[in-house]
Design a protein around this motif. Structure first.
Motif, short mmCIF file in Angstrom:
data_model
loop_
_atom_site.label_atom_id
_atom_site.label_comp_id
_atom_site.label_asym_id
_atom_site.label_seq_id
_atom_site.Cartn_x
_atom_site.Cartn_y
_atom_site.Cartn_z
N ALA A 107 0.83 -1.21 0.00
CA ALA A 107 0.00 0.00 0.00
C ALA A 107 0.87 1.26 0.00
N MET A 108 1.91 1.27 0.81
CA MET A 108 2.79 2.44 0.86
C MET A 108 3.51 2.62 -0.46
N ALA A 109 4.00 1.54 -1.05
CA ALA A 109 4.68 1.65 -2.35
C ALA A 109 3.72 2.21 -3.40
N ARG A 110 2.49 1.74 -3.40
CA ARG A 110 1.48 2.26 -4.35
C ARG A 110 1.23 3.75 -4.13
N ARG A 111 1.14 4.15 -2.87
CA ARG A 111 0.92 5.57 -2.57
C ARG A 111 2.06 6.43 -3.07
N VAL A 112 3.28 5.98 -2.85
CA VAL A 112 4.44 6.75 -3.30
C VAL A 112 4.43 6.85 -4.83
N ILE A 113 4.16 5.73 -5.49
CA ILE A 113 4.11 5.74 -6.96
C ILE A 113 3.02 6.68 -7.43
N ARG A 114 1.85 6.60 -6.81
CA ARG A 114 0.70 7.41 -7.22
C ARG A 114 0.88 8.89 -6.90
N ASP A 115 1.31 9.19 -5.68
CA ASP A 115 1.29 10.56 -5.20
C ASP A 115 2.57 11.35 -5.43
N PHE A 116 3.67 10.67 -5.74
CA PHE A 116 4.95 11.36 -5.82
C PHE A 116 5.65 11.16 -7.16
N LYS A 117 4.88 10.89 -8.21
CA LYS A 117 5.46 10.66 -9.53
C LYS A 117 6.41 11.77 -9.97
N ASN A 118 6.00 13.00 -9.76
CA ASN A 118 6.78 14.14 -10.25
C ASN A 118 7.38 14.96 -9.11
N SER A 119 7.55 14.34 -7.97
CA SER A 119 8.07 15.04 -6.79
C SER A 119 9.56 14.79 -6.64
N PRO A 120 10.24 15.74 -6.03
CA PRO A 120 11.67 15.51 -5.75
C PRO A 120 11.84 14.44 -4.67
N ASN A 121 13.00 13.82 -4.67
CA ASN A 121 13.30 12.77 -3.70
C ASN A 121 13.04 13.22 -2.27
N LYS A 122 13.35 14.48 -1.99
CA LYS A 122 13.17 14.99 -0.63
C LYS A 122 11.72 14.87 -0.17
N SER A 123 10.77 15.11 -1.06
CA SER A 123 9.35 14.98 -0.71
C SER A 123 9.01 13.54 -0.35
N ILE A 124 9.58 12.62 -1.07
CA ILE A 124 9.33 11.20 -0.79
C ILE A 124 9.92 10.83 0.57
N LEU A 125 11.12 11.30 0.85
CA LEU A 125 11.76 11.01 2.14
C LEU A 125 10.96 11.61 3.30
N ILE A 126 10.44 12.81 3.12
CA ILE A 126 9.62 13.43 4.16
C ILE A 126 8.37 12.60 4.41
N GLU A 127 7.73 12.12 3.35
CA GLU A 127 6.54 11.28 3.49
C GLU A 127 6.88 9.98 4.22
N MET A 128 8.02 9.38 3.90
CA MET A 128 8.43 8.14 4.57
C MET A 128 8.70 8.40 6.05
N GLU A 129 9.34 9.51 6.37
CA GLU A 129 9.58 9.86 7.78
C GLU A 129 8.26 10.06 8.52
N ASN A 130 7.30 10.73 7.87
CA ASN A 130 5.99 10.95 8.47
C ASN A 130 5.29 9.61 8.72
N TYR A 131 5.39 8.70 7.77
CA TYR A 131 4.76 7.39 7.93
C TYR A 131 5.36 6.65 9.12
N VAL A 132 6.68 6.63 9.21
CA VAL A 132 7.35 5.90 10.29
C VAL A 132 7.06 6.54 11.64
N SER A 133 7.07 7.88 11.71
CA SER A 133 6.90 8.54 13.00
C SER A 133 5.45 8.58 13.49
N ALA A 134 4.48 8.63 12.57
CA ALA A 134 3.10 8.77 13.02
C ALA A 134 2.09 8.11 12.09
N GLY A 135 2.23 8.30 10.82
CA GLY A 135 1.21 7.88 9.86
C GLY A 135 0.83 6.42 9.90
N ARG A 136 1.78 5.58 10.24
CA ARG A 136 1.51 4.14 10.28
C ARG A 136 0.39 3.82 11.26
#
Length: 181
Positions: free
Chosen positions: A112-141
């Motif tokens: 599900a997380m991989a699909r979200r990243v593919i769907r939501d961050f297609k044209n985003s810089p790597n930094k945006s993806i890393l921020i989303e992953m940090e958010n997921y690990v710290s709270a979003g999960r």
């Protein structure tokens, strides 16, 4: 068993779990049906989802009036099925009475997380993806785990979300046909 028509099928699961694509394919397979998508609406709900989860996740805090109005409007049409891409299954009291079959797409959280990243961050810089992953690990999960704890056990059928879209749709379709017989 005499069922009312249209039959309302709710497709629930975590973000990235496949709700939207399954609802689309299911509607194509079911004759005389229409679909409503949760993401097409702007709802009044909790400002902070994680705080909402931590405070007990009261699903009735969401004002789903626009979706309810649209469901009620479709009930007046000569339809056989209404499919709703709706993450809460039976947990919202004002919609639970309208649902005839709640399906939970049980997608492993990594997929599900991989699909979200593919769907939501297609044209985003790597930094945006890393921020989303940090958010997921710290709270979003915790939001994802809430779905597993509350929505999954409140569903009529649970389908393995790692199966192909075609196989998932087949399983749901067969359950609907059994329910209709």
């Amino acid at each position: 068993m005499l069922l009312k028509l249209p039959l309302i099928i709710s497709i629930a699961g975590v973000s990235g779990g496949g709700k939207t694509i399954i609802a689309k394919y299911l509607t194509e397979r079911l004759h005389n049906s229409k679909t409503l998508y949760f993401d097409d609406y702007e709802f009044d709900g909790p400002d902070d989802i994680i705080e909402w989860v931590d405070n007990g996740a009261n699903y009735d805090e969401w004002n789903l009036a626009p979706l309810i109005r649209d469901i009620e409007s479709l009930l007046a049409e000569p339809l056989d099925y209404i499919v709703i891409d709706f993450p809460f299954a039976y947990k919202h009291s004002k919609i639970s009475t309208l649902i005839d079959l709640a399906v939970y797409i049980d997608t492993p959280l990594d997929i599900a997380m991989a699909r979200r990243v593919i769907r939501d961050f297609k044209n985003s810089p790597n930094k945006s993806i890393l921020i989303e992953m940090e958010n997921y690990v710290s709270a979003g999960r915790r939001g994802y785990l809430e779905m597993l704890k509350s929505i999954k056990p409140n569903s009529d059928i649970i389908v393995d979300g790692s199966l192909t879209v075609s196989k998932i749709t087949d399983i749901i379709y067969e359950a609907i046909i059994r329910l209709s017989d």
